[in-house]
Design an enzyme around this catalytic site. Structure first.
Site, PDB file in Angstrom:
ATOM      1  N   GLY A 170       0.780  -1.232   0.000  1.00 17.82           N
ATOM      2  CA  GLY A 170       0.000   0.000   0.000  1.00 17.82           C
ATOM      3  C   GLY A 170       0.809   1.279   0.000  1.00 17.82           C
ATOM      4  O   GLY A 170       0.381   2.296  -0.537  1.00 17.82           O
ATOM      5  N   ASP A 223      -6.117  -0.701  -0.203  1.00 20.30           N
ATOM      6  CA  ASP A 223      -6.917  -1.715  -0.892  1.00 20.30           C
ATOM      7  C   ASP A 223      -8.025  -2.275  -0.023  1.00 20.30           C
ATOM      8  O   ASP A 223      -8.005  -2.178   1.212  1.00 20.30           O
ATOM      9  CB  ASP A 223      -6.023  -2.889  -1.315  1.00 20.30           C
ATOM     10  CG  ASP A 223      -5.640  -3.770  -0.124  1.00 20.30           C
ATOM     11  OD1 ASP A 223      -5.050  -3.251   0.838  1.00 20.30           O
ATOM     12  OD2 ASP A 223      -5.963  -4.977  -0.143  1.00 20.30           O
ATOM     13  N   ARG A 283      -6.621  -0.029  -5.272  1.00 18.21           N
ATOM     14  CA  ARG A 283      -5.379   0.700  -4.997  1.00 18.21           C
ATOM     15  C   ARG A 283      -5.151   1.810  -6.022  1.00 18.21           C
ATOM     16  O   ARG A 283      -4.530   2.823  -5.730  1.00 18.21           O
ATOM     17  CB  ARG A 283      -4.172  -0.244  -5.056  1.00 18.21           C
ATOM     18  CG  ARG A 283      -4.135  -1.288  -3.945  1.00 18.21           C
ATOM     19  CD  ARG A 283      -2.756  -1.940  -3.926  1.00 18.21           C
ATOM     20  NE  ARG A 283      -2.718  -3.194  -3.205  1.00 18.21           N
ATOM     21  CZ  ARG A 283      -2.540  -3.294  -1.880  1.00 18.21           C
ATOM     22  NH1 ARG A 283      -2.400  -2.220  -1.142  1.00 18.21           N
ATOM     23  NH2 ARG A 283      -2.505  -4.479  -1.307  1.00 18.21           N
ATOM     24  N   ASP A 295       1.134   4.024   4.496  1.00 23.38           N
ATOM     25  CA  ASP A 295      -0.125   4.553   3.978  1.00 23.38           C
ATOM     26  C   ASP A 295      -1.110   4.899   5.092  1.00 23.38           C
ATOM     27  O   ASP A 295      -1.707   5.966   5.090  1.00 23.38           O
ATOM     28  CB  ASP A 295      -0.759   3.572   2.973  1.00 23.38           C
ATOM     29  CG  ASP A 295      -0.855   2.141   3.500  1.00 23.38           C
ATOM     30  OD1 ASP A 295      -0.500   1.890   4.667  1.00 23.38           O
ATOM     31  OD2 ASP A 295      -1.284   1.263   2.732  1.00 23.38           O
ATOM     32  N   PHE A 354     -13.462   2.746   6.648  1.00 19.17           N
ATOM     33  CA  PHE A 354     -12.502   1.988   5.856  1.00 19.17           C
ATOM     34  C   PHE A 354     -12.284   2.726   4.541  1.00 19.17           C
ATOM     35  O   PHE A 354     -13.219   3.011   3.802  1.00 19.17           O
ATOM     36  CB  PHE A 354     -12.991   0.559   5.603  1.00 19.17           C
ATOM     37  CG  PHE A 354     -11.882  -0.341   5.128  1.00 19.17           C
ATOM     38  CD1 PHE A 354     -11.059  -0.976   6.042  1.00 19.17           C
ATOM     39  CD2 PHE A 354     -11.643  -0.500   3.769  1.00 19.17           C
ATOM     40  CE1 PHE A 354     -10.005  -1.781   5.603  1.00 19.17           C
ATOM     41  CE2 PHE A 354     -10.597  -1.299   3.335  1.00 19.17           C
ATOM     42  CZ  PHE A 354      -9.778  -1.944   4.256  1.00 19.17           C
ATOM     43  N   VAL A 355     -11.016   3.036   4.274  1.00 20.91           N
ATOM     44  CA  VAL A 355     -10.674   3.898   3.151  1.00 20.91           C
ATOM     45  C   VAL A 355      -9.946   3.087   2.078  1.00 20.91           C
ATOM     46  O   VAL A 355      -9.145   2.202   2.400  1.00 20.91           O
ATOM     47  CB  VAL A 355      -9.767   5.052   3.642  1.00 20.91           C
ATOM     48  CG1 VAL A 355      -9.428   6.004   2.509  1.00 20.91           C
ATOM     49  CG2 VAL A 355     -10.429   5.800   4.782  1.00 20.91           C
ATOM     50  N   ASP A 408      -3.727   2.537  11.886  1.00 16.86           N
ATOM     51  CA  ASP A 408      -5.038   2.355  12.508  1.00 16.86           C
ATOM     52  C   ASP A 408      -4.818   2.026  13.989  1.00 16.86           C
ATOM     53  O   ASP A 408      -4.701   2.914  14.822  1.00 16.86           O
ATOM     54  CB  ASP A 408      -5.780   1.267  11.738  1.00 16.86           C
ATOM     55  CG  ASP A 408      -7.215   1.072  12.202  1.00 16.86           C
ATOM     56  OD1 ASP A 408      -7.740   1.947  12.910  1.00 16.86           O
ATOM     57  OD2 ASP A 408      -7.817   0.036  11.860  1.00 16.86           O
TER      58      ASP A 408
HETATM   59  P1  IMP Z   1      -2.798  -1.190  12.087  1.00  9.30           P
HETATM   60  O1  IMP Z   1      -4.156  -1.459  12.660  1.00  9.30           O
HETATM   61  O2  IMP Z   1      -2.319   0.208  12.426  1.00  9.30           O
HETATM   62  O3  IMP Z   1      -1.822  -2.241  12.492  1.00  9.30           O
HETATM   63  O4  IMP Z   1      -2.954  -1.220  10.516  1.00  9.30           O
HETATM   64  C1  IMP Z   1      -2.705  -2.400   9.853  1.00  9.30           C
HETATM   65  C2  IMP Z   1      -2.978  -2.351   8.388  1.00  9.30           C
HETATM   66  O5  IMP Z   1      -4.381  -2.377   8.196  1.00  9.30           O
HETATM   67  C3  IMP Z   1      -2.528  -1.159   7.603  1.00  9.30           C
HETATM   68  O6  IMP Z   1      -1.180  -1.174   7.238  1.00  9.30           O
HETATM   69  C4  IMP Z   1      -3.402  -1.330   6.370  1.00  9.30           C
HETATM   70  O7  IMP Z   1      -2.828  -2.286   5.507  1.00  9.30           O
HETATM   71  C5  IMP Z   1      -4.669  -1.857   6.954  1.00  9.30           C
HETATM   72  N1  IMP Z   1      -5.678  -0.800   7.091  1.00  9.30           N
HETATM   73  C6  IMP Z   1      -6.077  -0.147   8.215  1.00  9.30           C
HETATM   74  N2  IMP Z   1      -7.053   0.722   7.953  1.00  9.30           N
HETATM   75  C7  IMP Z   1      -7.273   0.637   6.620  1.00  9.30           C
HETATM   76  C8  IMP Z   1      -8.186   1.315   5.725  1.00  9.30           C
HETATM   77  O8  IMP Z   1      -8.992   2.192   6.083  1.00  9.30           O
HETATM   78  N3  IMP Z   1      -8.113   0.939   4.413  1.00  9.30           N
HETATM   79  C9  IMP Z   1      -7.234   0.000   3.952  1.00  9.30           C
HETATM   80  N4  IMP Z   1      -6.384  -0.645   4.752  1.00  9.30           N
HETATM   81  C10 IMP Z   1      -6.402  -0.330   6.065  1.00  9.30           C
HETATM   82 MG    MG Z   2      -0.126  -1.172   5.088  1.00  8.10          MG
END
Ligand code: IMP
Ligand code: MG
Length: 180
Positions: free
Chosen positions: A46, A161, A167, A102, A154-155, A105
């Protein structure tokens, strides 16, 4: 049988708004890292859209490198721990490493990645994220450069993606789900 049809909903950040913000980030990074050995590290897949635009908005010498990681699934006691699938090619000891991501979360992916990289003793290790989604943050981590703060949706688009699709959308938009 009930299925889920997904599609593109509201545009949160247009391609133009993204490029304007990326230029601002590039200027800030250029000033902050002037005279330093800067290495931009991005996580496949991403982050690469953001990386190539950001790199071109930075006007000081830099190198780039890529990593691929996979997360252990939810439920396991290793939740939030990432496994390195493809490691960096570049040594990072004594270099100024800026991880370009990118979206953050929960923060679990990034904090686990930082724990992998920190023992290699870079001169500095900072984070530049396009989308900061603070609503579900579990692991707090310092974000040096932030493109946009993003609501709890969710974006997709601009590298992000849903099941490997969307993407290539130029905008950042909400993924819409609906029953059919
Ligand atoms: P984390 O929750 O910060 O560990 O995020 C893990 C991964 O979840 C990110 O690197 C993205 O690949 C995916 N992710 C989180 N939120 C989104 C979203 O809104 N759209 C797409 N992928 C997301
Ligand atoms: Mg990622």
């Amino acid at each position: 049988m009930t299925g889920v049809a997904e599609g593109i909903g509201q545009v949160l950040f247009t391609a133009e708004a993204i490029q304007t913000r990326v230029r601002e980030l590039g200027q800030a990074i250029s000033a902050d890292y002037a005279g330093k050995d800067l290495l931009l590290v991005t996580i496949l897949r991403g982050g690469i859209f953001f990386l190539v635009d950001l790199a071109r908005a930075i006007n000081i010498p830099l190198a780039i490198d890529l990593m691929a990681i996979s997360s252990y699934g939810p439920g396991a006691d290793k939740q939030g721990v990432v496994r390195i699938v493809k490691d960096l090619e570049e040594p990072i000891g004594a270099r100024h490493v800026l991880v370009v991501e990118d979206v953050i979360d929960t923060g679990l992916t990034m904090s686990s990645l930082l724990r992998h990289l920190a023992p290699r003793e870079p001169a500095s290790l900072k984070v530049c994220v396009l989308l900061d989604k603070p609503a579900h943050r579990i692991a707090s981590l310092p974000i040096a450069y932030r493109g946009f703060e993003c609501p709890d949706v969710f974006v997709v688009g601009y590298g992000l993606d849903y099941r490997q699709h969307y993407r290539n959308l130029p905008d950042l938009a909400v993924l819409k789900t609906g029953s059919r």
